[in-house]
Design a protein around this motif. Structure first.
Motif, PDB file in Angstrom:
ATOM      1  N   LEU A   1       0.901  -1.064   0.004  1.00 35.87           N
ATOM      2  CA  LEU A   1       0.113   0.052   0.018  1.00 35.87           C
ATOM      3  C   LEU A   1       0.883   1.235  -0.208  1.00 35.87           C
ATOM      4  CD1 LEU A   1      -2.888  -1.213   2.573  1.00 35.87           C
ATOM      5  CD2 LEU A   1      -2.977  -0.934   0.009  1.00 35.87           C
ATOM      6  N   ALA A   2       1.807   1.190   0.799  1.00 40.54           N
ATOM      7  CA  ALA A   2       2.954   2.467   0.674  1.00 40.54           C
ATOM      8  C   ALA A   2       3.486   2.672  -0.557  1.00 40.54           C
ATOM      9  CB  ALA A   2       4.042   2.330   1.863  1.00 40.54           C
ATOM     10  N   GLY A   3       3.896   1.509  -1.409  1.00 39.51           N
ATOM     11  CA  GLY A   3       4.275   1.626  -2.711  1.00 39.51           C
ATOM     12  C   GLY A   3       3.308   2.361  -3.296  1.00 39.51           C
ATOM     13  N   ALA A   4       2.006   1.763  -3.360  1.00 41.59           N
ATOM     14  CA  ALA A   4       0.858   2.490  -4.287  1.00 41.59           C
ATOM     15  C   ALA A   4       0.629   3.787  -3.973  1.00 41.59           C
ATOM     16  CB  ALA A   4      -0.414   1.527  -4.086  1.00 41.59           C
ATOM     17  N   ALA A   5       0.503   3.975  -2.672  1.00 40.81           N
ATOM     18  CA  ALA A   5       0.244   5.364  -2.262  1.00 40.81           C
ATOM     19  C   ALA A   5       1.403   6.512  -2.697  1.00 40.81           C
ATOM     20  CB  ALA A   5       0.201   5.447  -0.822  1.00 40.81           C
ATOM     21  N   GLU A   6       2.614   5.991  -2.795  1.00 34.40           N
ATOM     22  CA  GLU A   6       3.761   6.948  -3.299  1.00 34.40           C
ATOM     23  C   GLU A   6       3.751   7.250  -4.602  1.00 34.40           C
ATOM     24  OE1 GLU A   6       7.442   5.751  -1.859  1.00 34.40           O
ATOM     25  OE2 GLU A   6       8.761   7.303  -3.311  1.00 34.40           O
ATOM     26  N   ARG A   7       3.381   6.067  -5.437  1.00 34.87           N
ATOM     27  CA  ARG A   7       3.215   5.996  -7.029  1.00 34.87           C
ATOM     28  C   ARG A   7       1.954   6.958  -7.246  1.00 34.87           C
ATOM     29  NH1 ARG A   7       4.121   1.021  -7.137  1.00 34.87           N
ATOM     30  NH2 ARG A   7       2.069   0.138  -7.376  1.00 34.87           N
ATOM     31  N   TRP A   8       0.980   6.803  -6.566  1.00 33.82           N
ATOM     32  CA  TRP A   8      -0.073   7.816  -7.117  1.00 33.82           C
ATOM     33  C   TRP A   8      -0.535   8.873  -5.996  1.00 33.82           C
ATOM     34  CZ3 TRP A   8      -2.180   6.500 -11.737  1.00 33.82           C
ATOM     35  CH2 TRP A   8      -2.080   5.152 -12.187  1.00 33.82           C
ATOM     36  N   GLN A   9       0.633   9.669  -5.351  1.00 34.08           N
ATOM     37  CA  GLN A   9       0.644  10.360  -4.466  1.00 34.08           C
ATOM     38  C   GLN A   9      -0.286  11.787  -4.859  1.00 34.08           C
ATOM     39  OE1 GLN A   9       4.479  12.769  -3.684  1.00 34.08           O
ATOM     40  NE2 GLN A   9       5.144  10.851  -4.392  1.00 34.08           N
ATOM     41  N   GLN A  10      -0.280  12.117  -6.014  1.00 30.97           N
ATOM     42  CA  GLN A  10      -1.244  13.235  -6.321  1.00 30.97           C
ATOM     43  C   GLN A  10      -2.662  12.958  -6.156  1.00 30.97           C
ATOM     44  OE1 GLN A  10       0.211  11.023  -8.348  1.00 30.97           O
ATOM     45  NE2 GLN A  10      -0.749  11.008 -10.641  1.00 30.97           N
ATOM     46  N   HIS A  11      -2.962  11.780  -6.031  1.00 31.99           N
ATOM     47  CA  HIS A  11      -4.574  11.285  -5.716  1.00 31.99           C
ATOM     48  C   HIS A  11      -4.955  11.090  -4.263  1.00 31.99           C
ATOM     49  CE1 HIS A  11      -5.243  11.390 -10.102  1.00 31.99           C
ATOM     50  NE2 HIS A  11      -4.571  10.607 -10.321  1.00 31.99           N
TER      51      HIS A  11
ATOM     52  N   LEU B   1     -13.112  -5.400  -7.830  1.00 33.20           N
ATOM     53  CA  LEU B   1     -12.104  -4.146  -7.526  1.00 33.20           C
ATOM     54  C   LEU B   1     -12.868  -3.285  -6.627  1.00 33.20           C
ATOM     55  CD1 LEU B   1     -10.014  -1.822  -8.545  1.00 33.20           C
ATOM     56  CD2 LEU B   1     -11.589  -1.051 -10.067  1.00 33.20           C
ATOM     57  N   LEU B   2     -12.035  -3.091  -5.761  1.00 31.84           N
ATOM     58  CA  LEU B   2     -12.942  -2.177  -4.401  1.00 31.84           C
ATOM     59  C   LEU B   2     -12.531  -0.698  -4.708  1.00 31.84           C
ATOM     60  CD1 LEU B   2     -12.399  -4.350  -1.426  1.00 31.84           C
ATOM     61  CD2 LEU B   2     -14.422  -4.346  -3.067  1.00 31.84           C
ATOM     62  N   ALA B   3     -13.447   0.203  -4.810  1.00 34.28           N
ATOM     63  CA  ALA B   3     -13.409   1.603  -4.981  1.00 34.28           C
ATOM     64  C   ALA B   3     -12.314   2.224  -3.845  1.00 34.28           C
ATOM     65  CB  ALA B   3     -14.545   2.465  -5.407  1.00 34.28           C
TER      66      ALA B   3
ATOM     67  N   PRO C   1     -11.722   6.276 -14.458  1.00 37.76           N
ATOM     68  CA  PRO C   1     -11.937   5.078 -14.039  1.00 37.76           C
ATOM     69  C   PRO C   1     -10.786   4.081 -14.725  1.00 37.76           C
ATOM     70  CG  PRO C   1     -13.936   6.054 -14.827  1.00 37.76           C
ATOM     71  CD  PRO C   1     -12.791   6.999 -15.005  1.00 37.76           C
ATOM     72  N   ALA C   2     -10.120   4.479 -15.801  1.00 39.35           N
ATOM     73  CA  ALA C   2      -8.942   3.648 -16.129  1.00 39.35           C
ATOM     74  C   ALA C   2      -7.825   3.760 -15.277  1.00 39.35           C
ATOM     75  CB  ALA C   2      -8.710   3.919 -17.675  1.00 39.35           C
ATOM     76  N   GLU C   3      -7.609   5.134 -14.828  1.00 40.25           N
ATOM     77  CA  GLU C   3      -6.388   5.193 -13.977  1.00 40.25           C
ATOM     78  C   GLU C   3      -6.782   4.663 -12.604  1.00 40.25           C
ATOM     79  OE1 GLU C   3      -4.501   9.490 -14.655  1.00 40.25           O
ATOM     80  OE2 GLU C   3      -6.688   9.425 -14.461  1.00 40.25           O
ATOM     81  N   ILE C   4      -7.878   4.554 -12.108  1.00 40.31           N
ATOM     82  CA  ILE C   4      -8.315   3.911 -10.808  1.00 40.31           C
ATOM     83  C   ILE C   4      -7.997   2.443 -10.787  1.00 40.31           C
ATOM     84  CG2 ILE C   4      -9.984   3.295  -9.307  1.00 40.31           C
ATOM     85  CD1 ILE C   4     -11.260   6.073  -9.540  1.00 40.31           C
ATOM     86  N   GLU C   5      -8.344   2.025 -11.957  1.00 42.04           N
ATOM     87  CA  GLU C   5      -8.223   0.599 -12.293  1.00 42.04           C
ATOM     88  C   GLU C   5      -6.974   0.084 -12.460  1.00 42.04           C
ATOM     89  OE1 GLU C   5     -10.942  -1.246 -14.853  1.00 42.04           O
ATOM     90  OE2 GLU C   5     -10.133  -3.041 -14.781  1.00 42.04           O
ATOM     91  N   ALA C   6      -5.835   0.800 -13.069  1.00 41.58           N
ATOM     92  CA  ALA C   6      -4.742   0.948 -13.086  1.00 41.58           C
ATOM     93  C   ALA C   6      -3.754   0.940 -11.915  1.00 41.58           C
ATOM     94  CB  ALA C   6      -3.877   1.718 -14.173  1.00 41.58           C
ATOM     95  N   ALA C   7      -4.287   1.779 -11.204  1.00 38.34           N
ATOM     96  CA  ALA C   7      -3.820   2.152  -9.641  1.00 38.34           C
ATOM     97  C   ALA C   7      -3.955   0.841  -8.715  1.00 38.34           C
ATOM     98  CB  ALA C   7      -4.052   3.370  -9.191  1.00 38.34           C
ATOM     99  N   ALA C   8      -5.077   0.040  -9.033  1.00 40.26           N
ATOM    100  CA  ALA C   8      -5.408  -0.931  -7.878  1.00 40.26           C
ATOM    101  C   ALA C   8      -4.275  -1.976  -7.890  1.00 40.26           C
ATOM    102  CB  ALA C   8      -6.750  -1.590  -8.496  1.00 40.26           C
ATOM    103  N   VAL C   9      -4.112  -2.308  -6.301  1.00 38.49           N
ATOM    104  CA  VAL C   9      -3.135  -3.165  -6.153  1.00 38.49           C
ATOM    105  C   VAL C   9      -3.740  -4.166  -5.273  1.00 38.49           C
ATOM    106  CG1 VAL C   9      -1.054  -1.860  -5.984  1.00 38.49           C
ATOM    107  CG2 VAL C   9      -2.771  -2.027  -3.926  1.00 38.49           C
ATOM    108  N   ASN C  10      -3.398  -5.590  -5.351  1.00 34.01           N
ATOM    109  CA  ASN C  10      -3.780  -6.542  -4.384  1.00 34.01           C
ATOM    110  C   ASN C  10      -2.816  -6.658  -3.216  1.00 34.01           C
ATOM    111  OD1 ASN C  10      -4.544  -8.832  -3.184  1.00 34.01           O
ATOM    112  ND2 ASN C  10      -4.966 -10.071  -4.908  1.00 34.01           N
TER     113      ASN C  10
END
Ligand code: SF4
Length: 214
Positions: A28-38, A153-155, A166-175
């Motif tokens: 999650l930290a990796g995802a949050a850093e990658r998408w920090q602008q959001h 996919l959980l929003a 929606p496409a960016e959110i889908e791309a940002a989703a991590v398991n």
């Protein structure tokens, strides 16, 4: 008083749970850093700390360990939990003396909706900080970001990813748990003959019974 003495796991499961939490946090930290602008998550932003939701016995045992490790907050957390639990217990869909939710999704959702304005007792209302942050449930950790479990996919939280397509959110989703380590640990708990039911945070923190056995 709720009897949460069933919210126990072996030391081996607790150690595996700590590794699971660390792996989830790293993802999650990796995802949050990658998408920090959001991502707008910060201490004091508390809408995700309002309303009950189901947690596993792994979450419950972790919360109780946190309470035992933080005696300086335990009294206040317990007071808030008992106040919250007293209001919810008469309508609790399940075994209220043990705080175990019935396996009935419809009844659970009705209960969560009815008490959707009750603050989490771990939240310090004066500071907006979680008093048991290091020991919080997995759902609290995954809530803000888009997550994917298989095809599901959980929003993300509605405060995050507001400008994302929606496409960016889908791309940002991590398991956060691709090998379903949580499921494996819950199966281990059940196979060990211990209860592995779901509960809620207020029920767990409303009692300190059994802490000495954790
Ligand atoms: S998940 Fe949403 S409500 Fe919770 S801290 Fe992040 S932005 Fe705030």
């Amino acid at each position: 008083m709720v009897d949460v003495s069933w919210c126990r796991v072996s030391s081996e499961v607790a150690a595996a749970d700590a590794r699971l939490v660390a792996a989830v946090e790293a993802t999650l930290a990796g995802a949050a850093e990658r998408w920090q602008q959001h991502v707008r998550c910060r201490v004091g932003c508390t809408p995700c700390c309002i309303g009950p939701f189901d947690i596993t016995v792994l979450d419950a045992a972790r919360l109780l360990r946190g309470l035992a490790e933080r005696p300086e907050v335990a009294a206040a957390v317990g007071r808030r939990a008992r106040q919250a639990w007293d209001g919810m217990a008469p309508a609790f869909p399940g075994e209220a003396t043990l705080g175990i939710l019935a396996d009935d999704d419809e009844a659970r959702q009705a209960f969560f909706t009815r008490f959707g304005d009750v603050l989490c007792p771990a939240l310090d209302p004066a500071t907006g900080a979680c008093n048991l942050y290091e020991h919080r449930p997995l759902s609290c950790r995954t809530f803000g970001l888009p997550v994917r479990y298989g095809d599901e996919l959980l929003a993300p939280c509605e405060r995050n990813y507001r400008a994302a397509s929606p496409a960016e959110i889908e791309a940002a989703a991590v398991n956060p748990d691709p090998a379903d380590e949580e499921g494996r640990l819950l199966a281990t708990v059940a196979a060990g003959g211990w209860l592995a039911g779901d509960t809620i945070v207020a029920a767990v923190l409303a009692s300190t019974h059994g802490l000495e056995n954790l």
